[in-house]
Write a protein that holds these residues in place. Structure first.
Motif, PDB file in Angstrom:
ATOM      1  N   LEU A 235       0.932  -4.277   9.335  1.00 57.92           N
ATOM      2  CA  LEU A 235       0.839  -3.282  10.074  1.00 57.92           C
ATOM      3  C   LEU A 235       2.052  -2.679  10.740  1.00 57.92           C
ATOM      4  O   LEU A 235       2.626  -1.811  10.769  1.00 57.92           O
ATOM      5  CB  LEU A 235      -0.446  -3.289  10.988  1.00 57.92           C
ATOM      6  N   ASP A 236       2.897  -3.763  11.404  1.00 56.72           N
ATOM      7  CA  ASP A 236       4.227  -3.409  11.955  1.00 56.72           C
ATOM      8  C   ASP A 236       5.131  -2.948  10.899  1.00 56.72           C
ATOM      9  O   ASP A 236       5.831  -2.066  11.270  1.00 56.72           O
ATOM     10  CB  ASP A 236       4.518  -4.638  12.586  1.00 56.72           C
ATOM     11  N   ARG A 237       5.036  -3.648   9.659  1.00 54.38           N
ATOM     12  CA  ARG A 237       6.318  -3.249   8.606  1.00 54.38           C
ATOM     13  C   ARG A 237       5.994  -1.796   8.253  1.00 54.38           C
ATOM     14  O   ARG A 237       6.879  -1.090   8.083  1.00 54.38           O
ATOM     15  CB  ARG A 237       5.968  -4.242   7.537  1.00 54.38           C
ATOM     16  N   LEU A 238       4.461  -1.401   8.042  1.00 59.82           N
ATOM     17  CA  LEU A 238       4.188   0.160   7.730  1.00 59.82           C
ATOM     18  C   LEU A 238       4.437   0.923   8.962  1.00 59.82           C
ATOM     19  O   LEU A 238       4.797   1.888   8.303  1.00 59.82           O
ATOM     20  CB  LEU A 238       2.898   0.163   7.185  1.00 59.82           C
ATOM     21  N   THR A 239       4.094   0.776   9.862  1.00 58.96           N
ATOM     22  CA  THR A 239       4.551   1.472  11.039  1.00 58.96           C
ATOM     23  C   THR A 239       5.962   1.987  11.062  1.00 58.96           C
ATOM     24  O   THR A 239       6.321   3.033  11.464  1.00 58.96           O
ATOM     25  CB  THR A 239       3.808   0.959  12.355  1.00 58.96           C
ATOM     26  N   ASN A 240       6.710   0.741  10.996  1.00 61.82           N
ATOM     27  CA  ASN A 240       8.231   0.909  10.885  1.00 61.82           C
ATOM     28  C   ASN A 240       8.723   1.658   9.778  1.00 61.82           C
ATOM     29  O   ASN A 240       9.535   2.678  10.140  1.00 61.82           O
ATOM     30  CB  ASN A 240       8.805  -0.345  11.153  1.00 61.82           C
ATOM     31  N   GLU A 241       8.004   1.565   8.781  1.00 61.09           N
ATOM     32  CA  GLU A 241       8.553   2.328   7.532  1.00 61.09           C
ATOM     33  C   GLU A 241       8.215   3.961   7.845  1.00 61.09           C
ATOM     34  O   GLU A 241       8.889   4.675   7.353  1.00 61.09           O
ATOM     35  CB  GLU A 241       7.893   1.751   6.308  1.00 61.09           C
ATOM     36  N   LEU A 242       7.105   4.066   8.447  1.00 58.83           N
ATOM     37  CA  LEU A 242       6.617   5.431   8.346  1.00 58.83           C
ATOM     38  C   LEU A 242       7.579   6.156   9.483  1.00 58.83           C
ATOM     39  O   LEU A 242       7.923   7.465   9.527  1.00 58.83           O
ATOM     40  CB  LEU A 242       5.058   5.638   8.950  1.00 58.83           C
TER      41      LEU A 242
ATOM     42  N   GLY B  77      11.246   6.269   7.813  1.00 58.88           N
ATOM     43  CA  GLY B  77      11.354   6.639   6.426  1.00 58.88           C
ATOM     44  C   GLY B  77      11.982   5.636   5.406  1.00 58.88           C
ATOM     45  O   GLY B  77      12.426   6.082   4.323  1.00 58.88           O
ATOM     46  N   ILE B  78      12.516   4.498   5.912  1.00 57.80           N
ATOM     47  CA  ILE B  78      13.193   3.479   5.072  1.00 57.80           C
ATOM     48  C   ILE B  78      12.308   2.149   5.003  1.00 57.80           C
ATOM     49  O   ILE B  78      11.441   1.711   5.914  1.00 57.80           O
ATOM     50  CB  ILE B  78      14.381   3.133   5.808  1.00 57.80           C
ATOM     51  N   LYS B  79      12.306   1.590   3.738  1.00 51.34           N
ATOM     52  CA  LYS B  79      11.716   0.619   3.351  1.00 51.34           C
ATOM     53  C   LYS B  79      12.265  -0.710   3.921  1.00 51.34           C
ATOM     54  O   LYS B  79      13.292  -0.842   4.187  1.00 51.34           O
ATOM     55  CB  LYS B  79      11.620   0.197   1.923  1.00 51.34           C
ATOM     56  N   SER B  80      11.148  -1.542   4.511  1.00 53.87           N
ATOM     57  CA  SER B  80      11.849  -2.896   5.427  1.00 53.87           C
ATOM     58  C   SER B  80      12.506  -3.500   4.525  1.00 53.87           C
ATOM     59  O   SER B  80      13.282  -4.095   5.059  1.00 53.87           O
ATOM     60  CB  SER B  80      10.403  -3.190   6.078  1.00 53.87           C
ATOM     61  N   ASP B  81      11.861  -3.803   3.427  1.00 51.60           N
ATOM     62  CA  ASP B  81      12.667  -5.046   2.364  1.00 51.60           C
ATOM     63  C   ASP B  81      13.551  -4.191   1.555  1.00 51.60           C
ATOM     64  O   ASP B  81      13.084  -3.896   0.375  1.00 51.60           O
ATOM     65  CB  ASP B  81      11.475  -5.569   1.658  1.00 51.60           C
ATOM     66  N   ILE B  82      14.759  -3.863   2.019  1.00 47.04           N
ATOM     67  CA  ILE B  82      15.717  -3.139   1.081  1.00 47.04           C
ATOM     68  C   ILE B  82      16.088  -3.838  -0.086  1.00 47.04           C
ATOM     69  O   ILE B  82      16.118  -3.400  -1.191  1.00 47.04           O
ATOM     70  CB  ILE B  82      16.807  -2.909   2.040  1.00 47.04           C
ATOM     71  N   PRO B  83      16.484  -5.232  -0.035  1.00 48.20           N
ATOM     72  CA  PRO B  83      16.635  -6.065  -1.447  1.00 48.20           C
ATOM     73  C   PRO B  83      15.644  -6.015  -2.311  1.00 48.20           C
ATOM     74  O   PRO B  83      15.840  -5.696  -3.405  1.00 48.20           O
ATOM     75  CB  PRO B  83      16.978  -7.333  -0.640  1.00 48.20           C
ATOM     76  N   LYS B  84      14.490  -6.110  -1.854  1.00 41.48           N
ATOM     77  CA  LYS B  84      13.155  -5.829  -2.691  1.00 41.48           C
ATOM     78  C   LYS B  84      13.338  -4.641  -3.383  1.00 41.48           C
ATOM     79  O   LYS B  84      12.991  -4.561  -4.729  1.00 41.48           O
ATOM     80  CB  LYS B  84      12.043  -6.392  -2.306  1.00 41.48           C
TER      81      LYS B  84
END
Length: 339
Positions: free
Chosen positions: A27-34, A37-44
């Motif tokens: 939930l925290d990851r998705l909230t941050n991405e929303l 507007g940037i994906k949390s795991d950039i290398p992936k």
């Protein structure tokens, strides 16, 4: 064979807490991405290849620096342009007027006019000491110092420089020499000008463009204006020590210099205008490149808003279901305990 769930309440509680932690992290990851507007795991997201995004990030940081420098240059140039415009509005009218007044005014009127011009000169002096964001515009590379020293100190220096001169032409020549005296010889550049003309105020405004602002209160383009105003200021402060004939001649000497000074001011403002145009173009080019790079960056590592919102809603639903299940199991355990 005993199932994992038969280990008892402790194991079940551990599983629930583990599930809660996993869903909360998601939930925290998705909230941050929303929000970003940037994906949390950039290398992936980039499959481990970070060279392209690293180049874009580096370029964007560099462009931000250029934009700040170009904006600072633009503000400085605009401030200088405004100051010179204020001075030229006075000079354009005053130069021709000083050539005419000796032929139409009585001595008393000339002396009143000289007093008014003295006030204009003081205002001009203050204009050349204009500062923006703590930096003085006409001080060259010594931007932490006011461009010019005290106005009254300058009048005292002029009096010393003119001492012994008796005719208008001699007085005007002495004032010219004082303004033109090289640094270290006791003239204007040594006693009143407080800036530094060695070098230039340089702004790197884009990857391939730089602006050098060389205009100062000691620039040649301003000297005729300063000389003309100083001649009348000297005449004003001497009271009746200068006779009517020399007073009229001093007006004419000053008027000739101010008419010439108009040309210098026009040249100075044209130079500043050219630099302003360069800064404006650089700001536009930098912005266009930054916009293009930002779009490319978003395409590479941007989080799709629709997908993110959908995943966020699903995760919130799972959390609510898990909390409901946890609450129900807790109540069952309490019933078992009480029975």
């Amino acid at each position: 064979m005993t199932s994992f769930h038969s280990f008892g309440d402790l194991s079940r509680s551990f599983q629930l807490r583990l599930g809660q932690h996993g869903l909360k992290t998601k939930l925290d990851r998705l909230t941050n991405e929303l929000m970003t507007g940037i994906k949390s795991d950039i290398p992936k997201a980039l499959g481990g290849n970070l060279s392209g995004i690293s180049h874009i990030e580096s370029r964007l940081k560099l462009l931000t620096t250029y934009q700040q420098s170009a904006s600072e240059a633009q503000n400085r140039l605009s401030g200088m342009q405004t100051a010179l415009e204020h001075i030229q509005l006075v000079i354009d009218d005053l130069g021709p007027r000083l050539l005419i007044e000796p032929n139409i005014l009585e001595e008393h009127g000339l002396r009143e006019s000289a007093g008014s011009i003295m006030r204009d000169f003081r205002s001009m002096f203050n204009t050349l000491n204009t500062s923006i964001a703590g930096q003085y515009l006409f001080s060259g590379t010594k931007t932490d110092n006011a461009s010019l020293g005290g106005f009254d100190s300058m009048l005292a220096e002029l009096t010393t420089a003119v001492a012994g001169a008796t005719t208008a032409s001699d007085i005007a020549d002495r004032i010219d020499e004082w303004f033109e005296a090289p640094l270290g010889t006791g003239g204007f550049a040594n006693t009143i000008y407080q800036g530094d003309d060695t070098g230039s105020t340089r702004f790197s405004i884009s990857p391939d463009r730089r602006i050098d602002i060389n205009m100062t209160a000691n620039s040649e383009e301003l000297r005729d204006t300063l000389k003309g105003m100083a001649i009348v200021a000297y005449a004003s402060q001497t009271g009746g020590a200068i006779d009517d004939t020399n007073l009229r001649d001093l007006f004419s000497e000053a008027g000739a210099r101010l008419v010439k000074g108009t040309v210098g001011l026009t040249s100075a403002r044209a130079y500043l205008g050219q630099q302003q145009a360069v800064a404006t173009q650089a700001l536009a080019r930098n912005l266009a490149e930054a916009t293009t790079l930002s779009i490319a960056r978003t395409n590479m590592i941007g989080a799709d808003p629709y997908e993110t919102v959908t995943a966020l809603e699903e995760t919130e639903a799972k959390i609510q279901s898990l909390y409901a299940l946890t609450a129900r199991l807790s109540r069952l355990n309490l019933t078992d305990y009480l029975s």
